[in-house]
Design a protein around this motif. Structure first.
Motif, PDB file in Angstrom:
ATOM      1  N   ASP A  43       0.810  -1.221   0.000  1.00 35.31           N
ATOM      2  CA  ASP A  43       0.000   0.000   0.000  1.00 35.31           C
ATOM      3  C   ASP A  43       0.846   1.274   0.000  1.00 35.31           C
ATOM      4  N   GLN A  44       2.170   1.139  -0.052  1.00 40.25           N
ATOM      5  CA  GLN A  44       3.050   2.298  -0.132  1.00 40.25           C
ATOM      6  C   GLN A  44       3.828   2.360  -1.453  1.00 40.25           C
ATOM      7  N   LEU A  45       3.554   1.419  -2.348  1.00 43.07           N
ATOM      8  CA  LEU A  45       4.233   1.422  -3.644  1.00 43.07           C
ATOM      9  C   LEU A  45       3.810   2.632  -4.469  1.00 43.07           C
ATOM     10  N   THR A  46       4.760   3.175  -5.211  1.00 43.44           N
ATOM     11  CA  THR A  46       4.447   4.277  -6.117  1.00 43.44           C
ATOM     12  C   THR A  46       3.836   3.714  -7.404  1.00 43.44           C
ATOM     13  N   GLY A  47       3.243   4.579  -8.192  1.00 42.56           N
ATOM     14  CA  GLY A  47       2.712   4.161  -9.485  1.00 42.56           C
ATOM     15  C   GLY A  47       3.801   3.561 -10.357  1.00 42.56           C
ATOM     16  N   ARG A  48       4.982   4.146 -10.313  1.00 41.14           N
ATOM     17  CA  ARG A  48       6.107   3.632 -11.094  1.00 41.14           C
ATOM     18  C   ARG A  48       6.469   2.211 -10.658  1.00 41.14           C
ATOM     19  N   GLU A  49       6.519   1.981  -9.338  1.00 40.00           N
ATOM     20  CA  GLU A  49       6.863   0.649  -8.832  1.00 40.00           C
ATOM     21  C   GLU A  49       5.797  -0.376  -9.209  1.00 40.00           C
ATOM     22  N   ILE A  50       4.540   0.023  -9.103  1.00 41.95           N
ATOM     23  CA  ILE A  50       3.446  -0.873  -9.499  1.00 41.95           C
ATOM     24  C   ILE A  50       3.564  -1.212 -10.980  1.00 41.95           C
ATOM     25  N   GLY A  51       3.785  -0.206 -11.791  1.00 38.99           N
ATOM     26  CA  GLY A  51       3.932  -0.427 -13.229  1.00 38.99           C
ATOM     27  C   GLY A  51       5.103  -1.333 -13.559  1.00 38.99           C
ATOM     28  N   LEU A  52       6.213  -1.157 -12.847  1.00 40.30           N
ATOM     29  CA  LEU A  52       7.389  -2.001 -13.069  1.00 40.30           C
ATOM     30  C   LEU A  52       7.085  -3.453 -12.704  1.00 40.30           C
ATOM     31  N   LEU A  53       6.482  -3.674 -11.558  1.00 41.23           N
ATOM     32  CA  LEU A  53       6.137  -5.038 -11.155  1.00 41.23           C
ATOM     33  C   LEU A  53       5.199  -5.685 -12.167  1.00 41.23           C
ATOM     34  N   ILE A  54       4.208  -4.946 -12.606  1.00 43.80           N
ATOM     35  CA  ILE A  54       3.242  -5.509 -13.551  1.00 43.80           C
ATOM     36  C   ILE A  54       3.882  -5.758 -14.910  1.00 43.80           C
ATOM     37  N   GLU A  80       3.171   5.101 -15.310  1.00 45.15           N
ATOM     38  CA  GLU A  80       4.230   6.068 -15.565  1.00 45.15           C
ATOM     39  C   GLU A  80       4.305   6.505 -17.020  1.00 45.15           C
ATOM     40  N   PHE A  81       3.832   5.685 -17.926  1.00 44.20           N
ATOM     41  CA  PHE A  81       4.112   5.945 -19.329  1.00 44.20           C
ATOM     42  C   PHE A  81       2.972   6.572 -20.120  1.00 44.20           C
ATOM     43  N   TYR A  82       1.760   6.038 -19.985  1.00 40.33           N
ATOM     44  CA  TYR A  82       0.622   6.563 -20.733  1.00 40.33           C
ATOM     45  C   TYR A  82      -0.659   6.065 -20.081  1.00 40.33           C
ATOM     46  N   PRO A  83      -1.772   6.766 -20.300  1.00 46.37           N
ATOM     47  CA  PRO A  83      -3.043   6.298 -19.735  1.00 46.37           C
ATOM     48  C   PRO A  83      -3.362   4.888 -20.237  1.00 46.37           C
ATOM     49  N   GLY A  84      -3.576   3.994 -19.288  1.00 46.18           N
ATOM     50  CA  GLY A  84      -3.894   2.616 -19.643  1.00 46.18           C
ATOM     51  C   GLY A  84      -2.682   1.698 -19.718  1.00 46.18           C
ATOM     52  N   ASP A  85      -1.498   2.183 -19.315  1.00 47.84           N
ATOM     53  CA  ASP A  85      -0.307   1.331 -19.431  1.00 47.84           C
ATOM     54  C   ASP A  85      -0.398   0.078 -18.560  1.00 47.84           C
ATOM     55  N   ILE A  86      -1.031   0.170 -17.410  1.00 49.19           N
ATOM     56  CA  ILE A  86      -1.183  -1.010 -16.557  1.00 49.19           C
ATOM     57  C   ILE A  86      -2.143  -2.003 -17.213  1.00 49.19           C
ATOM     58  N   LEU A  87      -3.261  -1.513 -17.710  1.00 47.23           N
ATOM     59  CA  LEU A  87      -4.223  -2.377 -18.390  1.00 47.23           C
ATOM     60  C   LEU A  87      -3.581  -3.040 -19.603  1.00 47.23           C
ATOM     61  N   SER A  88      -2.796  -2.291 -20.342  1.00 46.85           N
ATOM     62  CA  SER A  88      -2.116  -2.846 -21.508  1.00 46.85           C
ATOM     63  C   SER A  88      -1.204  -4.002 -21.114  1.00 46.85           C
ATOM     64  N   SER A  89      -0.430  -3.817 -20.052  1.00 45.16           N
ATOM     65  CA  SER A  89       0.453  -4.902 -19.583  1.00 45.16           C
ATOM     66  C   SER A  89      -0.355  -6.131 -19.191  1.00 45.16           C
ATOM     67  N   LEU A  90      -1.464  -5.914 -18.527  1.00 45.05           N
ATOM     68  CA  LEU A  90      -2.293  -7.041 -18.097  1.00 45.05           C
ATOM     69  C   LEU A  90      -2.967  -7.727 -19.285  1.00 45.05           C
ATOM     70  N   MET A  91      -3.329  -6.962 -20.297  1.00 50.93           N
ATOM     71  CA  MET A  91      -3.953  -7.552 -21.491  1.00 50.93           C
ATOM     72  C   MET A  91      -2.963  -8.481 -22.203  1.00 50.93           C
TER      73      MET A  91
END
Length: 132
Positions: A43-54, A80-91
């Motif tokens: 619960d303390q991870l940054t958006g960048r860290e979450i994106g990197l893990l994903i 960190e990169f663009y709107p939807g980058d986390i969803l894109s990685s998961l897709m």
């Protein structure tokens, strides 16, 4: 195998019982950042860290439990990169990603469809990231 809900106040090291190693001994910056993320309460991870893990398909299923409510709130959640980058990685994630959280896999397409209902200028990068 389905495992229970994740205590988001714990680190990935605590949740898995795995020592991620020393950030000082990491061979690359990316590995250093991943080790640091493993040592940080979820619960303390940054958006960048979450994106990197994903993007590295690391820390599953625990990171999924952290990010899923955020995606439900905003499928264009940006690490960190663009709107939807986390969803894109998961897709693009492989099937092992969903082994312990099949309910998320079943809901992934609906999140993607919700994202695409947003204006084209908001979804352009997401669409491009998923083009063959």
């Amino acid at each position: 195998m389905m495992i229970g809900p994740t205590n988001l106040s714990l680190t990935l090291e605590q949740l898995t019982g795995t020592d991620a190693g020393s950030v000082d001994e990491a061979p690359t910056n990316m590995v250093r950042d991943l080790i640091g993320a493993w040592k940080t309460p979820l619960d303390q991870l940054t958006g960048r860290e979450i994106g990197l893990l994903i993007s590295q398909q690391d820390g599953y299923p625990y990171v999924l439990d952290l990010v899923w409510p955020m995606l439900e709130d905003d499928p264009l959640l940006e690490a960190e990169f663009y709107p939807g980058d986390i969803l894109s990685s998961l897709m693009r994630a492989d099937d092992t990603t969903w082994r312990d959280r099949p309910n998320y896999k079943r809901r992934l397409k609906a999140l993607y469809e919700r994202a695409l209902r947003r204006p084209d200028d908001e979804t352009e990068a997401l669409r491009e990231s998923l083009e063959p």
